[in-house]
Scaffold this active site. Structure first.
Site, PDB file in Angstrom:
ATOM      1  N   ARG A 126       0.867  -1.187   0.000  1.00 56.78           N
ATOM      2  CA  ARG A 126       0.000   0.000   0.000  1.00 56.78           C
ATOM      3  C   ARG A 126       0.899   1.231   0.000  1.00 56.78           C
ATOM      4  NH1 ARG A 126      -2.481   4.297   0.091  1.00 56.78           N
ATOM      5  NH2 ARG A 126      -4.576   4.603   0.961  1.00 56.78           N
ATOM      6  N   ASP A 131      -3.819   8.800  -1.476  1.00 56.12           N
ATOM      7  CA  ASP A 131      -5.109   8.122  -1.569  1.00 56.12           C
ATOM      8  C   ASP A 131      -5.642   8.349  -2.975  1.00 56.12           C
ATOM      9  OD1 ASP A 131      -7.124   6.570  -0.727  1.00 56.12           O
ATOM     10  OD2 ASP A 131      -8.003   8.006   0.688  1.00 56.12           O
ATOM     11  N   GLU A 134     -11.393   5.703  -5.624  1.00 59.78           N
ATOM     12  CA  GLU A 134     -11.791   4.323  -5.344  1.00 59.78           C
ATOM     13  C   GLU A 134     -12.497   3.691  -6.539  1.00 59.78           C
ATOM     14  OE1 GLU A 134     -11.213   2.508  -2.571  1.00 59.78           O
ATOM     15  OE2 GLU A 134      -9.981   4.166  -1.849  1.00 59.78           O
ATOM     16  N   ARG A 174      -1.805  -5.445   4.472  1.00 58.10           N
ATOM     17  CA  ARG A 174      -0.928  -4.857   3.456  1.00 58.10           C
ATOM     18  C   ARG A 174       0.242  -4.160   4.147  1.00 58.10           C
ATOM     19  NH1 ARG A 174      -5.313  -1.300   0.247  1.00 58.10           N
ATOM     20  NH2 ARG A 174      -5.397  -0.453   2.370  1.00 58.10           N
TER      21      ARG A 174
END
Length: 375
Positions: A126, A131, A134, A174
């Site tokens: 990760r 970010d 999604e 992760r």
């Protein structure tokens, strides 16, 4: 020339047998001799050192569960990217030592390409500090620009060799890492390049954010991409960041779950209202109406027809007829009143009846006075 510390006793000592002979090792005292202790200590130290180097730097780590906590913030992983699953994570096949230790050219040191061979043999990474939009997971709608972000990351690192600096393990097993990849003669920070291209945003969570020493650079790169309308920041309308999008999804799920619990609680009182009062109305009042009034009618005070005053044959004046009732059930005694005396008859069990004097009631006194006046 004789040494000062040399004595005649040393010259008379028996010389040691050869080191590899059976005669030498048959004597236990020879085990503590320096020419045995020193090589043995050196050999043990070298063996332990080689084991440590192998476990720390040469051993291949097949998946994230086998990364020791002692690696966090101290170690890095070098390997080849085999797949990209989302805009901010990928799979890394660990190749310790790289080409120096034969990966890619030595027999038995090749990275598999078949997905079946790669199963449970890659580390899930990760990317720290960023970010990405999604994708549509678990029935949720995909966020705008998520497909473009995924395609950008695949083009940039898929099949390339990456060094990942380990920070920690997250709740999805992760490994949170900052990744470095070579582009030409320069080694680039992967998270910083994504922010510059406008395909990711700075991680906004209150806890669990990892930046290392790159937080300031990350925020400057994001602000610059917003001003220049790069990537997802160039979409029409006010764009919703991935952190805000995930927060809205969690609030929607919480509202749906609370409404589900509310429906269950509203159905339970309805059932109780429809059942409990009905039972009480149908049982308790019916019993009271059928039993209490009947008992009051049968036991109401006052003379009955069978106990009306009047002289009877063979009875003394002033004597009244007795109202002797028969037992309604086994073991119930017969009772009556005779001349102001309560008579308890013999019960069904066969015991002898008892008589107990009671003061005359007002009704009995009135009837007796009336009869005397009549005589």
């Amino acid at each position: 020339m004789r040494w000062p510390w040399y004595s005649d006793d040393d010259s008379r000592r028996k010389p040691l047998p050869p080191l590899l002979s059976i005669e030498y090792w048959s004597d236990p005292k020879n085990y503590l001799h320096p020419r045995v202790l020193v090589p043995a200590s050196v050999l043990a130290a070298c063996s332990l050192g080689l084991i440590y180097v192998y476990r720390a730097y040469v051993r291949r780590i097949p998946e994230s569960s086998q990364i020791y906590p002692s690696f966090f913030r101290k170690r890095s992983l070098f390997g080849k990217v085999t797949s990209v699953g989302d805009g901010d994570n990928f799979r890394l096949y660990h190749t310790p030592g790289g080409r120096l230790l034969g990966w890619g050219w030595f027999p038995g040191r090749k990275v598999p390409t078949d997905p079946k061979e790669l199963r449970q043999r890659t580390v899930h990474i990760r990317i720290a500090g960023i970010d990405a939009p999604e994708l549509g997971h678990w029935g949720n709608p995909a966020q705008p620009y998520s497909a473009e972000s995924l395609e950008w990351l695949r083009t940039y690192i898929l099949g390339k060799r990456v060094r990942a600096y380990i920070y920690r393990r997250d709740q999805y097993e992760r490994i949170v890492c900052s990744a470095k990849v070579w582009k030409g003669l320069w080694r680039r920070d992967l998270g910083l390049e994504m922010l510059k291209a406008g395909v990711a945003a700075v991680y906004e969570a209150k806890t669990g954010a990892e930046f290392g020493d790159m937080e300031l650079k990350y925020r400057v790169a994001e602000a610059t991409a917003k001003i220049q309308k790069k990537g997802m920041w160039g979409l029409k309308g006010q764009y919703e960041s991935p952190g805000t999008y995930k927060k809205a999804l969690k609030e929607a799920e919480a509202a749906a779950s609370s409404s589900g619990h509310g429906g269950a609680s509203s159905s339970a009182p309805a059932a109780s209202k429809s059942s409990a009062p009905a039972a009480s109305k149908s049982s308790a009042p019916a019993a009271s109406k059928s039993s209490a009034p009947a008992a009051s009618k049968s036991s109401a005070p006052g003379p009955s027809k069978s106990s009306a005053p009047g002289p009877s044959k063979g009875s003394a004046p002033g004597a009244s007829k007795t109202n002797t009732g028969k037992p309604s059930s086994a073991g119930t005694p017969q009772t009556g009143v005779k001349g102001g005396v309560v008579v308890v008859g013999k019960p069904s069990s066969g015991k002898r009846s008892t008589t107990r004097k009671m003061p005359p009631t007002s009704a009995t006194t009135t009837r007796t006075t009336a009869r005397k006046k009549a005589l």
